[in-house]
Structure formats: structure tokens, C-alpha cells
Write a protein that holds these residues in place. Sequence first.
Motif, PDB file in Angstrom:
ATOM      1  N   HIS A  43      46.403  35.523 -16.657  1.00  0.00           N
ATOM      2  CA  HIS A  43      45.629  35.965 -17.827  1.00  0.00           C
ATOM      3  C   HIS A  43      46.212  36.856 -18.455  1.00  0.00           C
ATOM      4  O   HIS A  43      46.168  36.936 -19.983  1.00  0.00           O
ATOM      5  N   SER A  91      31.791  41.577 -13.272  1.00  0.00           N
ATOM      6  CA  SER A  91      32.069  42.049 -14.680  1.00  0.00           C
ATOM      7  C   SER A  91      32.620  43.465 -14.484  1.00  0.00           C
ATOM      8  O   SER A  91      32.299  44.072 -13.588  1.00  0.00           O
ATOM      9  N   LEU A 103      35.404  42.424 -19.450  1.00  0.00           N
ATOM     10  CA  LEU A 103      35.791  41.011 -18.828  1.00  0.00           C
ATOM     11  C   LEU A 103      34.763  40.809 -17.803  1.00  0.00           C
ATOM     12  O   LEU A 103      34.008  41.485 -16.925  1.00  0.00           O
ATOM     13  N   GLY A 105      33.801  37.620 -14.880  1.00  0.00           N
ATOM     14  CA  GLY A 105      34.255  36.478 -14.245  1.00  0.00           C
ATOM     15  C   GLY A 105      33.423  35.662 -12.906  1.00  0.00           C
ATOM     16  O   GLY A 105      32.542  36.516 -12.553  1.00  0.00           O
ATOM     17  N   LYS A 118      36.875  31.525 -13.116  1.00  0.00           N
ATOM     18  CA  LYS A 118      37.179  31.778 -14.574  1.00  0.00           C
ATOM     19  C   LYS A 118      37.064  33.235 -14.899  1.00  0.00           C
ATOM     20  O   LYS A 118      36.076  33.845 -14.119  1.00  0.00           O
ATOM     21  N   THR A 119      37.727  33.646 -15.856  1.00  0.00           N
ATOM     22  CA  THR A 119      37.736  35.027 -16.164  1.00  0.00           C
ATOM     23  C   THR A 119      37.816  35.060 -17.713  1.00  0.00           C
ATOM     24  O   THR A 119      38.480  34.157 -18.432  1.00  0.00           O
ATOM     25  N   LYS A 120      36.842  35.720 -18.462  1.00  0.00           N
ATOM     26  CA  LYS A 120      36.702  35.797 -19.883  1.00  0.00           C
ATOM     27  C   LYS A 120      36.602  37.081 -20.390  1.00  0.00           C
ATOM     28  O   LYS A 120      35.489  38.058 -19.999  1.00  0.00           O
ATOM     29  N   LYS A 121      37.125  37.221 -21.525  1.00  0.00           N
ATOM     30  CA  LYS A 121      37.087  38.510 -22.201  1.00  0.00           C
ATOM     31  C   LYS A 121      35.905  38.459 -23.100  1.00  0.00           C
ATOM     32  O   LYS A 121      35.526  37.549 -23.686  1.00  0.00           O
ATOM     33  N   GLN A 122      34.803  39.457 -22.883  1.00  0.00           N
ATOM     34  CA  GLN A 122      33.448  39.218 -23.827  1.00  0.00           C
ATOM     35  C   GLN A 122      34.012  39.700 -25.270  1.00  0.00           C
ATOM     36  O   GLN A 122      34.853  40.306 -25.820  1.00  0.00           O
TER      37      GLN A 122
END
Length: 127
Positions: A43, A91, A103, A105, A118-122
Motif C-alpha cells: 500500500h 482506523s 486510514l 481498514g 482492505k485499507t483505505k485513505k479517507q
Amino acid sequence: MEQKHQLALAEGPLFDDPERYRRLIGRLIYLVMSRPDLAYVVHILSQFMQAQKVVHWDAALHVVRYLKKNLRQGILFRSDSALCLEGWCDSDWASCHITRRSLSGWFVLLGYSPISWKTKKQPTVSH
């Protein structure tokens, strides 16, 4: 990889073969499906696809050396585990040093085996 790494703030010369870097990161992204231990580092390294530096290439090669030493790791679907779903989420606050974005996830287990994560940047910025 260190949690408080400075790859986003790295300075130095640009890597001279960007196609080679992109190809290696693409292969690592594919490998993440069976090696969740690589998810965080892939990532981070995939954020530098447009302007990678020699420091980023060295970090990617460090991942390859890790893989060569740990060949037998990966997802194992055990036959003796119960078929129950268990999920976790988390988070953090402003972990990206450049954009100050948070972040979040999640991680799903089927019995003892991971099946999705899943990991996501806000999209919003924390101040």
C-alpha cells in the motif's frame, strides 16, 4: 517496514527505470492476495508510482528479500476450523505525514483463515 517511515518525505534522485518499478509493484499487488503480511508495505510503495525515487526502489527490493527468506508463508484454509465469519475494523488519525489523511481498514476471517481485507485513505483531512 517501520510504522513511522519517512518514505513519503524521501529526497534524492529519481529512479531511472520507472517501468521496472511499476512492474515490480504490480507483481507485489498481485501477491498480496495470498500474502496479507505484505498489504501495508505494498500500500505504501504503490503511492509512488508516478515519481519513484531510488529510496523507494530500495524499499521494494527489501520486500523481495523478505519474500525470499519467508517462502512458506501465506493464507492457509484449515479444514478443521468452524465456518463462522468474524470481522474486525480499525482506523487511525492523520497517519499520512504528507496529506494528514486518516486510514481505515477492515479484515474478515472465515474460521481461522483470512478471506478479505482492505485499507483505505479517507478523503477528508484531519487537523
